[in-house]
Scaffold this active site. Structure first.
Site, PDB file in Angstrom:
ATOM      1  N   ASP A 116      21.267  27.902 -49.183  1.00 18.67           N
ATOM      2  CA  ASP A 116      20.742  26.541 -49.167  1.00 18.67           C
ATOM      3  C   ASP A 116      21.191  25.765 -47.934  1.00 18.67           C
ATOM      4  OD1 ASP A 116      19.735  27.149 -51.644  1.00 18.67           O
ATOM      5  OD2 ASP A 116      20.640  25.441 -52.675  1.00 18.67           O
ATOM      6  N   HIS A 167      13.606  22.845 -49.884  1.00 16.69           N
ATOM      7  CA  HIS A 167      14.812  22.234 -50.464  1.00 16.69           C
ATOM      8  C   HIS A 167      14.828  20.725 -50.208  1.00 16.69           C
ATOM      9  CE1 HIS A 167      18.614  22.500 -52.434  1.00 16.69           C
ATOM     10  NE2 HIS A 167      19.384  22.307 -51.374  1.00 16.69           N
ATOM     11  N   HIS A 171      17.515  16.037 -48.881  1.00 14.97           N
ATOM     12  CA  HIS A 171      18.489  16.394 -49.916  1.00 14.97           C
ATOM     13  C   HIS A 171      18.905  15.194 -50.776  1.00 14.97           C
ATOM     14  CE1 HIS A 171      21.914  18.514 -51.768  1.00 14.97           C
ATOM     15  NE2 HIS A 171      21.368  19.627 -51.320  1.00 14.97           N
ATOM     16  N   HIS A 261      25.541  28.875 -49.053  1.00 12.15           N
ATOM     17  CA  HIS A 261      25.071  27.853 -48.119  1.00 12.15           C
ATOM     18  C   HIS A 261      25.242  28.324 -46.682  1.00 12.15           C
ATOM     19  CE1 HIS A 261      25.843  25.692 -51.847  1.00 12.15           C
ATOM     20  NE2 HIS A 261      24.966  24.802 -51.441  1.00 12.15           N
TER      21      HIS A 261
END
Length: 306
Positions: A116, A167, A171, A261
């Site tokens: 991510d 994504h 965020h 990540h």
């Protein structure tokens, strides 16, 4: 006769008082349990989604770094339910059912590796090199801002044969946005990925794993399937590469979707001294645990089917 009546009355009063006391204790216990804050992540097998890494509280001091397990458990098991559940209860179907997938279903000892918050010009290429070395395909859920900022790195992911997912643009916590705001975050990111990479994403992951009814509705409109995870080593908190590797090896089972990540969330982190956020612990952990998973017989897939 008088003594018997007095004795019976005392027994009735005592029983009523005991019942009242038990009810009061029960209410106090329930109230206390409801007030307990939910755990945001876990190092135990099947760790579940935690709080959004962009807004979560400062992690507490890390425990001593554990030694990675030599061989992960090969016993198939159903993924546990997340401890921090999204607004709509989780399931294993795609966006069409208004639920996120928390596992893959591609056979024994098949798992999915996901990353991510990228792309990052510092750490994404390092991750790609390790995946190439071991012949593993992964899924990268990219932040729209980062795709626009580092288009060459985003294209490297596609050129290496990996899957790119949405994504959101910045965020955010999707629970704080109206449906129009959720649509803007998702739609803008999909368009940017399509423009930069030449492919339109088919998967979506909510920041922090916090899916909402609005996000499911928007994803259904845009043809996106919602994907969460069930193994979270909390690599975003930099607990040490040994801790990250140990958590992944200890929690991975058949069907696991592993969260890692390769990038960072905010402009403050991206423009930090050194240029970008440092995910070297994640890279070092990947170098340690990936060959062990392969040696244990695990195979890798992408969560591209509902």
């Amino acid at each position: 006769m008088m003594f018997s009546q007095i004795h019976t009355t005392r027994r009735l009063l005592f029983g009523a008082g005991s019942a009242a006391l038990l009810c009061a204790c029960g209410r106090a216990h329930v109230k206390g349990a409801a007030a307990a804050p939910p755990r945001t992540a876990s190092a135990s097998p099947g760790a579940s989604p935690g709080a959004s890494r962009g807004t979560s509280p400062t992690p507490s001091a890390a425990a001593p770094t554990p030694t990675p397990s030599a061989t992960p458990s090969a016993t198939p098991s159903a993924p546990p339910a997340p401890s921090a559940a999204p607004t709509v209860p989780p399931g294993t179907a795609g966006a069409a059912a208004g639920r996120a997938a928390y596992a893959v279903h591609a056979g024994p000892k098949v798992v999915a590796l996901t990353f991510d918050d990228g792309p990052s010009p510092l750490d994404t290429p390092r991750v790609l090199a390790l995946l190439r070395e071991h012949g593993v395909t992964a899924t990268f859920f990219m932040i729209g801002k980062n795709v626009a900022r580092y288009p060459d790195t985003a294209r490297q992911v596609i050129e290496a044969g990996h899957l790119v997912g949405n994504h959101t643009w910045s965020h955010p916590d999707l629970g704080t946005l109206a449906k129009a705001g959720v649509r803007k975050e998702i739609e803008r990111t999909s368009q940017t990925i399509a423009d930069v990479c030449g492919v339109r994403p088919v998967l979506f992951r909510a920041p922090g794993g916090h899916f909402t009814r609005n996000s499911y509705a928007v994803c259904a409109d845009l043809g996106l399937r919602s994907i969460c995870w069930n193994v979270d080593p909390e690599d975003w908190s930099n607990p040490g590469s040994g801790a990250i590797a140990s958590r992944v090896l200890g929690a991975t089972r058949t069907g696991s979707i592993v969260l890692n990540h390769d990038g960072c969330l905010t402009d403050a982190l991206i423009t930090a001294p050194g240029g970008v956020a440092d995910r070297s612990q994640t890279v070092d952990a990947l170098r340690a645990y990936l060959p062990k998973l392969l040696e244990a017989g695990y195979r890798f897939t992408v969560p591209d089917n509902p």
